[in-house]
Write a protein that holds these residues in place. Sequence first.
Motif, PDB file in Angstrom:
ATOM      1  N   ASP A 259       0.808  -1.217   0.000  1.00  0.00           N
ATOM      2  CA  ASP A 259       0.000   0.000   0.000  1.00  0.00           C
ATOM      3  C   ASP A 259       0.845   1.272   0.000  1.00  0.00           C
ATOM      4  OD1 ASP A 259      -2.549  -1.230   0.072  1.00  0.00           O
ATOM      5  OD2 ASP A 259      -2.229  -1.740   2.174  1.00  0.00           O
ATOM      6  N   HIS A 260       0.264   2.282  -0.602  1.00  0.00           N
ATOM      7  CA  HIS A 260       0.803   3.646  -0.546  1.00  0.00           C
ATOM      8  C   HIS A 260       2.254   3.728  -1.021  1.00  0.00           C
ATOM      9  CE1 HIS A 260      -2.472   4.655   2.687  1.00  0.00           C
ATOM     10  NE2 HIS A 260      -2.960   4.271   1.533  1.00  0.00           N
TER      11      HIS A 260
ATOM     12  N   ARG B 165       9.879   3.644  -0.267  1.00  0.00           N
ATOM     13  CA  ARG B 165       8.610   4.359  -0.455  1.00  0.00           C
ATOM     14  C   ARG B 165       8.777   5.186  -1.720  1.00  0.00           C
ATOM     15  NH1 ARG B 165       3.834   3.332   2.305  1.00  0.00           N
ATOM     16  NH2 ARG B 165       4.878   3.224   4.319  1.00  0.00           N
TER      17      ARG B 165
ATOM     18  N   GLN C  85       0.738   0.982   4.936  1.00  0.00           N
ATOM     19  CA  GLN C  85       0.124   2.262   4.594  1.00  0.00           C
ATOM     20  C   GLN C  85       0.838   3.420   5.286  1.00  0.00           C
ATOM     21  OE1 GLN C  85      -4.359   1.917   4.550  1.00  0.00           O
ATOM     22  NE2 GLN C  85      -3.875   0.116   5.748  1.00  0.00           N
TER      23      GLN C  85
ATOM     24  N   ASP D  96       2.840  12.381   8.015  1.00  0.00           N
ATOM     25  CA  ASP D  96       2.772  11.017   7.496  1.00  0.00           C
ATOM     26  C   ASP D  96       3.713  10.085   8.257  1.00  0.00           C
ATOM     27  OD1 ASP D  96       0.875  11.467   5.626  1.00  0.00           O
ATOM     28  OD2 ASP D  96       2.245  11.610   3.907  1.00  0.00           O
TER      29      ASP D  96
ATOM     30  N   ARG E 182     -10.898   7.182   5.406  1.00  0.00           N
ATOM     31  CA  ARG E 182     -10.152   6.419   4.421  1.00  0.00           C
ATOM     32  C   ARG E 182     -11.110   5.512   3.663  1.00  0.00           C
ATOM     33  NH1 ARG E 182      -8.410   1.299   5.948  1.00  0.00           N
ATOM     34  NH2 ARG E 182      -9.658   0.546   7.676  1.00  0.00           N
TER      35      ARG E 182
ATOM     36  N   ALA F 229      -7.160   4.138   0.068  1.00  0.00           N
ATOM     37  CA  ALA F 229      -6.820   5.558  -0.077  1.00  0.00           C
ATOM     38  C   ALA F 229      -7.106   6.279   1.237  1.00  0.00           C
ATOM     39  CB  ALA F 229      -7.646   6.174  -1.197  1.00  0.00           C
TER      40      ALA F 229
END
Lengths: 929, 88
Positions: free
Chosen positions: A246-247, A268, B2, B11, B70, B76
């Motif tokens: 993910d991401h 990343r 994530q 983040d 989310r 996402a």
Amino acid sequence: MTGRRIEAGGLIDRAARLNFSFDGRNYTGHPGDTLASALLANGVRILGRSFKYHRPRGPWGAWFDDPNAMMNVRLGRDELPNCPATTTALVNGMSARAVNAWPSAAHDIKGGLDLFHRWLGAGFYYKTFMWPNWHLFEPSIRKMAGLGALEMSGIEGHVTDRVDDVCDLLVVGGGAAGLSAARAAAEAGQGVLLVEDHPELGGGLYRRGTPVDGQPPVAWVAEQRHAIEAAGGRILTGTTAYGVYDHGLVALSEDRGFAKAPRLWRMRVRRAILAAGATDRPLTFANNDLPGIMAVEAGLEFLGRHGVLVGQKIALASNTSFGDLAAERLEAAGATVRRYDPTARPLQGIGRKGLEAVRHGRYRYDADVLLASAGWTPLVHLWRHAGGKLRWSDALSAFLPGDPPEGMAAVGAANGTFDLDHAVEEAGCVATGTPLPQPRTRYHIAPHWPEPGGEGRQWIDFQHDVTLKDVEQAARENYTSVEHLKRYTTLGMASDQGKTSNMAGLAAMAAIQGRPIPEVGTTTFRPPFVPVPMELYHGTNRGQQFHPLKRLALEPQHRAAGAALGEYGGWLRPAWYGENPMTQAIRDEALMARQTVGVLDASPLGKIEVMGPDAEAFVNFIYYNTIRTLKPGRIRYGLMLTEGGVVYDDGVIARVAADHFVISCSSSHVDGVTALLESWRQDGNDPDRIFVHDCTAHWATITVTGPEARRVMRALDLPVQDVPHMSFCDAIFAGRPLRIARVSFTGDTSYEMSVPTGSALALWQAVKEAAEGRGGGPIGVEALSVLRAEKGYIMVGKDTDGETMPHDLGFTGPREKKKAAFVGDRSLHTATANASDRRQLVGLAVEEGAPALPTGAHIVTGGERPASQGYVTSSYDSPILGRPIAMALIAGGHARLGEEVTIWHMDETRSATITAACAFDRQGARLDA
Amino acid sequence: MQLFPCPFCGDRDEREFHFAAEAGKSRPDTTGAVSDAEWATYLYAQRNDKGPVREVWVHLTCAELFVLERDSVTMAVLRATPLRQDPA
Ligand SMILES: [Zn+2]
């Protein structure tokens, strides 16, 4: 002899020789060889045995797409199982053995299993070994049909180091497309990382051998490398992107040499370009698994990269336009090449332990090697990991990248752009965001798929021995979805995860059912793209690095005093002291604390400050007990519950001022309680009116307990007359603040003294000396456990379980009387909470002279089939009482005091009598003695 | 793995966060009568929506609780809002 080394060409260093052995025979190779290329150069054809039928096998592929040549490889003291020979770089001194073959791949005593193949089809094991129980047969079946054996000693220092990193653009694949993309992006100012799984850059360029931009491959690759690095780009070779998560997280495994754990890069990425290339898929025909039959691109790869001509009389069966170039290359290297059109008439491999001839229709031709290709399959695995869609291309007879996942693009062969010049052009455009030229291709393919009902044994999955007949059988038994097909036949479930077999398998199913291939679809692509060691997922997340012990400020003093240290609730604490055996030491300490005085390092006890105008209402809500009425300077025992009404923690709370509390929860619950307080503070309250601060580590706490405790305090000149039980006072010790709390976890007069951690040593020395002067001394956690059990004091999580509510422990007051809301309140009034058979905390007394009950033993009903009514939660020999004591959770226990019950443990039964939980000083006379 | 946006720290890796609760759930007033069913709903009923969800998460390293919006299908991250500014 079939394979041989050619005079010149390839990336190997012919000047240096490497010695190695395979199945006990010695060979030589060169730097730049893999185990497989070196063995082929020595004329060895059989490199392994298949998983189920023990069929002899040679390599099909030349890289990660080979399912056949699996070896256990030893180098010095290190041995690794299941190394693919095609991806294991040759090192001097290696000794390799084929897995699943004994004594050797060439002469395997289980080869006879192949004669029974008629009965060993799909689902054979499931159906045959069901009665009476599969598990009876499983061990011997697993042993017979297995891969390499594990070397149990392990490899010292086999630890993955992990690098967390970021980049603007990750380019996966260092072939022509990848290099072009990386160069264009780096020169446009992007932060580029290029990864290539081979030790050298260049990808498929060496097997093609054709010039790029007018330059020979080696020179062109060197120029791109230089340009990329000059523009600030980074390059990692020997590095496989094996998973997209993910991401934008991409997992990279960087090879660090044989038997060394790969390095894990958690990269990343903002954007990724997939330039992973494509692989040949096998042709499906009778005996297509014979040693000597390999992929066209594998034959060229061994030639172009390793300087090995795999055969002398080569049959070439390809349905694509790439076959022309292949034939040209092989002939130039000295082989005779004869081409067969697989779409014209059925092919058949002939030979026993390797290919001897090819039958094409009615004709038979001698050949030592058959290079086969049913077309190219783009490597879209990472695309699917990232959530990209696939689309079917009739023109290319392949699944291609369709709707892209966010931040990913595919170029080159991975995108179905099979022509070199087109791939280079496309890569540059995609990297810089310039418009793409019209798609065009010179690649031509005459679609050819497995034909159901065909003659002989036609292999679909080489590694798991799945044939076309198995797929037909699965279809007959209605396992027609590709996911069912996979699980029923194990097609695609081997360590190669179907890289060679999946397309043939789903195409076979499509043909059997008369459906188009895209309608049948593919199975799910999941990481890892290639097998990686479990170590990669583990890495440094082990032991202390994963779960660091909390250390006491006084650890050196405890060690000096001979402490046996153990982990208690995450803290390294003295279990007991001295040289005596454990039982003796604990007994002596428990007795000493009862007779004179014990000194305990209680620093891990929670010290969580709660402050602010709403603090009072807040703690009153958090606690089961009423805290609102607590006066400053006083301490109260309390329970915290979950919203389900279950006891979560017990401890004491001190009120420092109207708007200031200190919560002293269990040592092991400090983090949990802090999180719970924060959660209620921020979600449900005004966080500006309550402040929560865990200062457990800021304060060291030393407890003195026992009949001599008060005299120890006086000897230290500390103010004890002002501190009644369940209160505290602030004082000064050696010029530093000291808080003295009168609480007791032993039932004897106790003082808990907390000083700033930096002053722990001075206080410890003074207290210890004073205690020793009165016949006392330090005690460990184990003695404390005995002392508290004598008093029936619980340890949450030991004497309570996931169902225990406060009234089960005898704390009924707040449940009946507390008016204000509190956590878990409503749960204490359900039918379950009111049930009469709830397990309640009681004590157990054993018969005169009987030993202590085992902790965990069950209290059972009588009769034929005894049922559990609860269990022993704590059990010790009490030195002060001279008899065993125990606590237990027993159904309806509070109403059963005096009842004799049966205790069951490991098929033995005993009897015991239910008592109150408290076994010592029931009047509490010693508490304030 | 994530990336979640802590309103306080920015983040960070998913591993630094814990799910706390579905957003918008409020605790029944237990000083009054609360039926078994109402309490059980509060304790155990989760919407567990497929698609956009609003959840309370906690960033363990700074102890900040916040509302995370989310998409439970695409993963996402749509929005992170500090709890104290959340109108709900
Ligand atoms: Zn944060």
